[in-house]
Design a protein around this motif. Structure first.
Motif, PDB file in Angstrom:
ATOM      1  N   SER A 359     -23.517 -12.920 -97.824  1.00  0.00           N
ATOM      2  CA  SER A 359     -23.174 -13.285 -99.196  1.00  0.00           C
ATOM      3  C   SER A 359     -21.885 -14.104 -99.194  1.00  0.00           C
ATOM      4  O   SER A 359     -21.271 -14.337 -98.153  1.00  0.00           O
ATOM      5  CB  SER A 359     -23.000 -12.016-100.037  1.00  0.00           C
ATOM      6  N   GLY A 360     -21.470 -14.538-100.379  1.00  0.00           N
ATOM      7  CA  GLY A 360     -20.196 -15.240-100.511  1.00  0.00           C
ATOM      8  C   GLY A 360     -20.137 -16.577 -99.809  1.00  0.00           C
ATOM      9  O   GLY A 360     -19.087 -16.975 -99.302  1.00  0.00           O
ATOM     10  N   ALA A 361     -21.267 -17.300 -99.758  1.00  0.00           N
ATOM     11  CA  ALA A 361     -21.299 -18.650 -99.145  1.00  0.00           C
ATOM     12  C   ALA A 361     -20.744 -18.642 -97.730  1.00  0.00           C
ATOM     13  O   ALA A 361     -20.006 -19.548 -97.346  1.00  0.00           O
ATOM     14  CB  ALA A 361     -20.546 -19.658-100.016  1.00  0.00           C
ATOM     15  N   ARG A 362     -21.119 -17.626 -96.946  1.00  0.00           N
ATOM     16  CA  ARG A 362     -20.632 -17.534 -95.563  1.00  0.00           C
ATOM     17  C   ARG A 362     -21.133 -18.695 -94.704  1.00  0.00           C
ATOM     18  O   ARG A 362     -20.552 -18.982 -93.659  1.00  0.00           O
ATOM     19  CB  ARG A 362     -21.095 -16.210 -94.945  1.00  0.00           C
ATOM     20  N   MET A 363     -22.204 -19.354 -95.108  1.00  0.00           N
ATOM     21  CA  MET A 363     -22.718 -20.510 -94.376  1.00  0.00           C
ATOM     22  C   MET A 363     -22.479 -21.807 -95.144  1.00  0.00           C
ATOM     23  O   MET A 363     -23.233 -22.769 -95.024  1.00  0.00           O
ATOM     24  CB  MET A 363     -24.222 -20.337 -94.099  1.00  0.00           C
ATOM     25  N   GLY A 364     -21.416 -21.832 -95.943  1.00  0.00           N
ATOM     26  CA  GLY A 364     -21.065 -23.015 -96.694  1.00  0.00           C
ATOM     27  C   GLY A 364     -21.708 -23.036 -98.072  1.00  0.00           C
ATOM     28  O   GLY A 364     -22.705 -22.356 -98.326  1.00  0.00           O
ATOM     29  N   GLN A 365     -21.122 -23.810 -98.963  1.00  0.00           N
ATOM     30  CA  GLN A 365     -21.620 -23.920-100.326  1.00  0.00           C
ATOM     31  C   GLN A 365     -22.611 -25.070-100.446  1.00  0.00           C
ATOM     32  O   GLN A 365     -22.420 -26.134 -99.867  1.00  0.00           O
ATOM     33  CB  GLN A 365     -20.467 -24.153-101.305  1.00  0.00           C
ATOM     34  N   ALA A 521     -21.743 -36.118 -67.831  1.00  0.00           N
ATOM     35  CA  ALA A 521     -21.750 -35.686 -69.229  1.00  0.00           C
ATOM     36  C   ALA A 521     -20.881 -34.455 -69.454  1.00  0.00           C
ATOM     37  O   ALA A 521     -20.840 -33.544 -68.627  1.00  0.00           O
ATOM     38  CB  ALA A 521     -23.179 -35.389 -69.670  1.00  0.00           C
ATOM     39  N   GLY A 522     -20.204 -34.456 -70.602  1.00  0.00           N
ATOM     40  CA  GLY A 522     -19.411 -33.297 -71.013  1.00  0.00           C
ATOM     41  C   GLY A 522     -19.526 -33.080 -72.510  1.00  0.00           C
ATOM     42  O   GLY A 522     -19.993 -33.954 -73.247  1.00  0.00           O
ATOM     43  N   VAL A 523     -19.116 -31.911 -72.960  1.00  0.00           N
ATOM     44  CA  VAL A 523     -19.186 -31.582 -74.387  1.00  0.00           C
ATOM     45  C   VAL A 523     -17.946 -30.817 -74.822  1.00  0.00           C
ATOM     46  O   VAL A 523     -17.277 -30.156 -74.017  1.00  0.00           O
ATOM     47  CB  VAL A 523     -20.432 -30.723 -74.730  1.00  0.00           C
ATOM     48  N   ILE A 524     -17.654 -30.929 -76.101  1.00  0.00           N
ATOM     49  CA  ILE A 524     -16.703 -30.039 -76.774  1.00  0.00           C
ATOM     50  C   ILE A 524     -17.470 -29.440 -77.948  1.00  0.00           C
ATOM     51  O   ILE A 524     -17.894 -30.164 -78.852  1.00  0.00           O
ATOM     52  CB  ILE A 524     -15.455 -30.790 -77.268  1.00  0.00           C
ATOM     53  N   CYS A 525     -17.697 -28.150 -77.903  1.00  0.00           N
ATOM     54  CA  CYS A 525     -18.525 -27.467 -78.903  1.00  0.00           C
ATOM     55  C   CYS A 525     -17.660 -26.805 -79.968  1.00  0.00           C
ATOM     56  O   CYS A 525     -16.467 -26.566 -79.770  1.00  0.00           O
ATOM     57  CB  CYS A 525     -19.413 -26.412 -78.237  1.00  0.00           C
ATOM     58  N   SER A 526     -18.282 -26.482 -81.078  1.00  0.00           N
ATOM     59  CA  SER A 526     -17.584 -25.833 -82.184  1.00  0.00           C
ATOM     60  C   SER A 526     -18.573 -24.993 -82.973  1.00  0.00           C
ATOM     61  O   SER A 526     -19.749 -25.348 -83.093  1.00  0.00           O
ATOM     62  CB  SER A 526     -16.943 -26.881 -83.106  1.00  0.00           C
ATOM     63  N   GLU A 527     -18.103 -23.878 -83.526  1.00  0.00           N
ATOM     64  CA  GLU A 527     -18.957 -23.011 -84.349  1.00  0.00           C
ATOM     65  C   GLU A 527     -19.200 -23.598 -85.734  1.00  0.00           C
ATOM     66  O   GLU A 527     -20.084 -23.134 -86.448  1.00  0.00           O
ATOM     67  CB  GLU A 527     -18.317 -21.620 -84.482  1.00  0.00           C
ATOM     68  N   THR A 528     -18.421 -24.592 -86.125  1.00  0.00           N
ATOM     69  CA  THR A 528     -18.577 -25.181 -87.453  1.00  0.00           C
ATOM     70  C   THR A 528     -18.687 -26.699 -87.337  1.00  0.00           C
ATOM     71  O   THR A 528     -18.266 -27.292 -86.344  1.00  0.00           O
ATOM     72  CB  THR A 528     -17.398 -24.830 -88.374  1.00  0.00           C
ATOM     73  N   ALA A 529     -19.251 -27.306 -88.372  1.00  0.00           N
ATOM     74  CA  ALA A 529     -19.376 -28.762 -88.398  1.00  0.00           C
ATOM     75  C   ALA A 529     -19.405 -29.223 -89.846  1.00  0.00           C
ATOM     76  O   ALA A 529     -19.643 -28.436 -90.771  1.00  0.00           O
ATOM     77  CB  ALA A 529     -20.650 -29.214 -87.670  1.00  0.00           C
ATOM     78  N   GLY A 589     -20.420 -29.118 -95.481  1.00  0.00           N
ATOM     79  CA  GLY A 589     -20.405 -28.340 -94.245  1.00  0.00           C
ATOM     80  C   GLY A 589     -19.357 -27.254 -94.234  1.00  0.00           C
ATOM     81  O   GLY A 589     -18.838 -26.831 -95.274  1.00  0.00           O
ATOM     82  N   ARG A 590     -19.005 -26.819 -93.025  1.00  0.00           N
ATOM     83  CA  ARG A 590     -18.005 -25.770 -92.856  1.00  0.00           C
ATOM     84  C   ARG A 590     -16.810 -26.260 -92.049  1.00  0.00           C
ATOM     85  O   ARG A 590     -15.977 -25.467 -91.609  1.00  0.00           O
ATOM     86  CB  ARG A 590     -18.653 -24.560 -92.172  1.00  0.00           C
ATOM     87  N   ALA A 591     -16.732 -27.582 -91.838  1.00  0.00           N
ATOM     88  CA  ALA A 591     -15.592 -28.196 -91.164  1.00  0.00           C
ATOM     89  C   ALA A 591     -15.342 -29.555 -91.799  1.00  0.00           C
ATOM     90  O   ALA A 591     -16.267 -30.203 -92.303  1.00  0.00           O
ATOM     91  CB  ALA A 591     -15.845 -28.350 -89.663  1.00  0.00           C
ATOM     92  N   ASP A 592     -14.098 -30.002 -91.789  1.00  0.00           N
ATOM     93  CA  ASP A 592     -13.761 -31.306 -92.353  1.00  0.00           C
ATOM     94  C   ASP A 592     -14.444 -32.420 -91.558  1.00  0.00           C
ATOM     95  O   ASP A 592     -14.621 -32.321 -90.340  1.00  0.00           O
ATOM     96  CB  ASP A 592     -12.242 -31.529 -92.326  1.00  0.00           C
ATOM     97  N   PHE A 593     -14.822 -33.488 -92.273  1.00  0.00           N
ATOM     98  CA  PHE A 593     -15.368 -34.671 -91.619  1.00  0.00           C
ATOM     99  C   PHE A 593     -14.198 -35.555 -91.217  1.00  0.00           C
ATOM    100  O   PHE A 593     -13.459 -36.047 -92.072  1.00  0.00           O
ATOM    101  CB  PHE A 593     -16.305 -35.425 -92.561  1.00  0.00           C
ATOM    102  N   ARG A 594     -14.016 -35.747 -89.923  1.00  0.00           N
ATOM    103  CA  ARG A 594     -12.926 -36.577 -89.416  1.00  0.00           C
ATOM    104  C   ARG A 594     -13.487 -37.712 -88.576  1.00  0.00           C
ATOM    105  O   ARG A 594     -14.486 -37.533 -87.873  1.00  0.00           O
ATOM    106  CB  ARG A 594     -11.967 -35.744 -88.541  1.00  0.00           C
ATOM    107  N   PRO A 595     -12.869 -38.886 -88.620  1.00  0.00           N
ATOM    108  CA  PRO A 595     -13.338 -39.998 -87.785  1.00  0.00           C
ATOM    109  C   PRO A 595     -13.320 -39.618 -86.310  1.00  0.00           C
ATOM    110  O   PRO A 595     -12.478 -38.816 -85.868  1.00  0.00           O
ATOM    111  CB  PRO A 595     -12.318 -41.112 -88.075  1.00  0.00           C
TER     112      PRO A 595
END
Length: 732
Positions: A359-365, A521-529, A589-595
Motif C-alpha cells: 500500500s501507500g504507492a510503494r511502487m511509485g505513483q 561489458a559491465g553494469v551498474i544496477c539499481s533497485e529504482t529507476a 518512476g521511483r528515481a529521478d531522471f538524470r542525463p
C-alpha cells in the motif's frame, strides 16, 4: 530446486503467529540494560500477523495483561520510529494501514496516535487515551522496522507457537532425478521441511485445493492433473518419510500455513497406511513457458474483460497495479487491499499467489484515473474485476495510495549463471557468465561491442538487482584478473528477457571488434529507476499549424530543427510551415531522471543560451498509415527541469543560472508550443491522413523502469491549410 519459506501455524489457532518481545523498550538511545525501560509503564510490545518478515507486522501492545492493537488514524512514520524502538529495532523504514497483516483481536488500545519520533516511549505521544477508539480491527496499523537491532536488546521477535513442529519450507521433488532437469520444477512430490529434515505429505484426503495453494506458493498460477498410477508404482519401490498426515485447504490461501495442518507424532508407528506421497503438478505462466521453450499456456479471458498490468517494480512479478477501463489505464486505491486481492492479480498475470500486498504507492505513483477502491476478493476470482469494489470519486483516494503487489515466482536458477566482479559494491562490476556442461563449466566475459542499456537491464534483472543505471562497454577499471576469456558476443536484447541466454547472440564463435579485457561489458544496477510518460491529451489539445518567417529561425536551423530542404531556402525570405504542440513529460518512476552524460560533457549553445545535456531527448515524426516517415523533428534536452510538481513534491532541477538538469519523481518538464524546436517542419508534407508519433528517450540512453510507454501516437488529417489531431494515446 528452490524452497519457499512458510511458517507453521497450529490448526486450532490459525493466523496466530506472534513475534514477542521479552520486555518492552522505550528509550531512543541504545540501552545496555533492556530490563530498565523509562516510560514504558509495564507495557509489552510484539509484531503479529501473516505473512511477514521478523522485523515487520501488526503492532500489538499488552496493557494490564490484555493484548490489543493500534488504529491507523493519523498514524505516521514518526510513530513507527517510536514503536520500532519499543520493539528493539533502531528505526522504522515504513508503516502500513488497513490491517495489511490481518485484523487483530481484543482491544484497540490507541487511536489518533501522534508522535514527533524522538519520544522515549509511546506513552509520551499524544492520543485519544488508552482504550478510547472509534476504529475497527480493519484499521489496525503495522510497522516495517529496519532489520538492525538495538545493542543490549535480547529475546525479542521469538515465535510463540503451541506446537514444537513448524513447516519452514515447501518444495516439489521430482520422482525421477537422473539426468539434467530444466528449471523450474513443475511436478513432483510435495515435501515440507521440519526440524528433523525434509518429509513427504500423505495423500489421503489430498485435494485439488491443496495443490492450488502449493502451486501458488511456488510461483505457478494453477495446478494440472497428475498421472497418479505412475507415482503409486514408484511409491511401492521406495521408502518415504511422512511428516504430515492431513492438509485441508480451501484453495484461496496464499500460504500452506494458513491451511489446517496435522503432523504425525513422534511415537506413530504406522504412517500413511495404504497411501502414497502427495504429488502436485503445476502450470507455467506465459512468461516462463515461453522462456523455457515450452508451449505457451493459454489463459482465456471472457470477452470484454478489462486487462491488468504491473508498473514500477524492480523485479518480475512486482509493481503498481494498473487496470484498463473503457480504454484508459488507471490505478487501484489501497483501501482494504489485502493478500487475497493481490493474489487474484498475480494469478491473472501468470504468477503464483501474492507474497506481499503493498500500500501507500510503494511502487511509485500512477497518473490519471483511479478505477477501483476497497476491492474485496475471496481469492477464487479469475480477475480483479470480478471482485466487489467501491465506485470511486476524485475525493476518495489519491495516487499516494496506489496499491501494488509482489508475487511468488517459480525458481529458474538463472541468477547462478551470471555474476559481477571488480565493482565497489554488489550492484556494479564486470559481467561474467557461466557456459559449458556439468563437469566442464567455466566463467567468461562478454564482448563490449554494442552493449547498451537494454542488455544491461537484462543482466541486472537476471542478477536480481533491479534495473541498470548504466551499460558499460569498457571495464578496465574493474579488472578482476582471474577471468580473461571472452565467451559471449553480439548480445542484442529487447529488454524484456529473463536472462542473457534468451537474447540474440553469436552461437558458434565469439567475434569481438575490440579485443582484450578492457573492452568487455559491465553494469551498474539499481533497485529504482525513472519512468517517463508523455501527457498525450495535452498534445492533442495544443496542436496547430504556424507559418514562421525564415528570419526568425536562424537559431532553430543552427540546432538542426528544420527539414533538410530548409538548407536550400532563400534565407532570410520565405517561411517554413510548422506543426506545433506542447509536450508535458512526467516522471512516474521511483528515481529521478538524470542525463546519462555528466555536466562536464554538456554542450553549450550560444544562440539559445543553454546547455544540451542529451543530444536526442525526443523524436517527433509524421508517418503515413503504413509507417513511412514523411517528416521528422527532434528535441535535444535543453533545459531539462522540473517545471511543475505534485503538491507534496519539491522541485530539485532548474536550468536557471546553469543549474542541474533532470526531472524529479512526481514532477514534469513542460516544453510549451511556442518555444523553438517544439515542432515538426511539415513544409514538404502533402495533404492527407497521417500519424503523429512522439518518442521520449528514443535511444534508451537513460534507464527507465518501463520503455513500453515512451511512445505516443495520434491520428492527423492535413488538408494543406489546417490540421486535425485526434485519438492521441500511449503506445507504438
Amino acid at each position: 530446486m528452490r524452497a519457499v519459506n512458510v511458517c507453521y501455524c497450529c490448526p486450532w489457532r490459525l493466523l496466530l503467529l506472534h513475534f514477542l518481545c521479552s520486555s518492552s523498550m522505550g528509550s531512543p538511545s541504545p540501552s545496555t540494560d533492556p530490563e530498565k525501560k523509562v516510560g514504558s509503564q509495564g507495557l509489552r510490545f510484539r509484531l503479529a500477523g501473516f505473512p511477514r518478515k521478523p522485523y515487520e507486522g501488526r503492532v500489538e501492545i499488552q496493557r494490564a495483561g490484555e493484548w490489543g492493537t493500534i488504529c491507523d488514524d493519523d498514524f505516521t512514520l514518526q510513530a513507527a520510529h517510536v514503536l520500532c524502538r519499543e520493539l528493539g529495532f533502531t528505526e522504522a523504514t515504513g508503516w502500513t494501514h488497513s490491517a495489511k497483516y490481518g485484523p487483530g483481536t481484543g482491544r484497540i488500545w490507541l487511536d489518533n496516535l501522534s508522535c514527533k519520533g524522538t519520544e522515549g516511549s509511546v506513552t509520551e505521544c499524544a492520543s485519544r487515551g488508552w482504550g478510547n477508539s472509534d476504529c475497527t480491527h480493519d484499521e489496525d496499523a503495522g510497522v516495517i522496522c529496519k532489520d538492525q537491532r538495538l545493542p543490549g536488546f535480547s529475546d525479542s521477535n521469538v515465535i510463540e507457537v503451541d506446537h514444537q513442529l513448524q513447516v519452514e519450507e515447501v518444495r516439489l521433488r521430482p520422482a525421477v532425478e537422473w539426468g539434467r532437469r530444466p528449471l523450474p520444477v513443475t511436478e513432483g512430490l510435495v515435501e515440507v521441511r521440519l526440524p528433523e529434515g525434509w518429509s513427504q505429505v500423505c495423500d489421503k484426503g489430498w485435494s485439488a485445493h491443496n495443490s492450488h495453494v502449493v502451486c501458488g506458493m511456488l510461483g505457478f498460477p494453477g495446478e494440472k492433473r497428475v498421472n497418479m498410477a505412475f507415482y503409486r508404482m514408484l511409491a511401492q519401490k521406495k521408502q518415504h518419510s511422512f511428516g504430515l498426515h492431513s492438509v485441508a485447504c480451501v484453495g484461496t490461501e496464499a500460504h500452506l500455513s494458513l491451511c489446517s495442518l496435522e503432523f504425525y507424532r513422534a511415537n506413530d508407528t504406522t504412517r500413511c497406511a495404504g497411501g502414497s506421497p502427495a504429488v502436485v503438478s503445476c502450470m507455467l505462466g506465459p512468461l516462463y513457458a515461453t522462456s523455457t521453450g515450452q508451449k505457451k499456456q493459454q489463459h482465456s479471458k471472457p470477452q470484454g474483460e478489462a486487462s491488468v498490468r504491473l508498473k514500477g517494480g524492480a523485479h518480475p512479478g512486482e509493481g503498481r497495479v494498473e487496470v484498463l477501463k473503457a480504454g484508459t489505464w488507471g490505478t487501484v486505491c489501497d483501501r482494504k487491499w489485502d493478500l487475497q486481492a493481490a493474489s487474484v492479480v498475480c494469478r491473472e498475470l501468470g504468477f503464483g499467489t501474492a507474497r506481499e500486498a503493498l500500500s501507500g504507492a510503494r511502487m511509485g505513483q500512477g497518473m490519471g484515473a483511479i478505477h477501483l477502491s476497497e476491492v474485496r476478493c475471496s481469492g477464487q476470482e479469475p480477475s480483479l474485476w470480478k471482485c466487489p469494489s467501491k465506485n470511486i470519486t476524485a475525493e476518495d483516494c489519491s495516487h499516494s495510495q496506489d496499491a501494488a503487489v509482489r508475487c511468488n515466482l517459480p525458481y529458474t536458477g538463472v541468477e547462478t549463471k551470471i555474476r559481477l566482479s571488480g565493482g565497489r559494491s554488489r550492484y556494479e562490476g564486470r559481467v561474467e557468465v557461466q557456459i559449458g556442461v556439468p563437469g566442464h563449466l567455466r566463467w567468461g566475459l562478454i564482448c563490449g561491442d554494442d552493449w547498451g542499456t537494454l542488455e544491461a537491464m537484462v543482466a541486472c534483472r537476471q542478477l536480481g538487482l533491479g534495473y541498470a543505471n548504466h551499460g558499460l562497454q569498457e571495464t578496465w577499471y574493474w579488472d578482476s584478473g582471474n577471468v580473461t576469456e571472452v565467451v559471449m558476443s553480439g548480445v542484442r536484447c529487447t529488454g524484456s528477457e529473463l536472462s542473457l541466454n534468451q537474447c540474440a547472440h553469436h552461437n558458434t564463435h565469439v567475434t569481438c571488434k575490440r579485443t582484450g579485457t578492457r573492452f568487455t561489458a559491465g553494469v551498474i544496477c539499481s533497485e529504482t529507476a525513472s519512468d517517463l510518460l508523455l501527457h498525450s491529451a495535452l498534445v492533442q489539445e495544443t496542436a496547430y499549424i504556424e507559418d514562421r518567417p525564415l528570419h526568425m529561425l536562424y537559431c532553430a536551423a543552427e540546432e538542426n530543427c528544420l527539414a533538410s530542404s530548409a538548407r536550400s531556402a532563400n534565407w532570410p525570405y520565405g517561411h517554413r510551415r510548422l506543426l506545433r504542440f506542447s509536450s508535458q513529460i512526467h516522471n512516474l518512476g521511483r528515481a529521478d531522471f538524470r542525463p546519462k552524460a555528466g555536466r562536464h560533457s554538456w554542450v553549450w549553445h550560444e544562440c539559445h543560451g543553454h546547455y544540451h545535456s542529451m543530444d536526442i531527448f525526443t523524436h517527433y515524426d509524421i508517418l503515413t498509415p503504413n509507417g513511412t516517415k514523411v517528416a521528422e523533428g527532434h528535441k535535444a534536452s535543453f533545459c531539462l527541469e522540473d517545471t511543475e510538481c505534485q503538491e507534496d513534491v519539491s522541485k530539485r532541477y532548474e536550468c536557471a543560472n546553469f543549474g542541474e538538469q533532470g526531472i524529479t519523481v512526481g514532477c514534469w518538464d513542460l516544453y510549451r508550443h511556442d518555444i523553438d524546436c517544439q515542432w515538426i517542419d511539415i513544409t514538404d508534407v502533402k495533404p492527407g491522413n497521417y500519424i503523429l508519433q512522439v518518442v521520449i528517450n528514443p535511444n534508451f540512453e537513460v534507464a527507465e523502469s518501463d520503455f513500453t510507454n515512451n511512445a505516443m501516437k495520434c491520428n492527423c488529417k492535413y488538408d494543406g491549410h489546417r490540421i486535425w489531431v485526434h485519438n492521441c494515446h500511449i503506445g507504438r
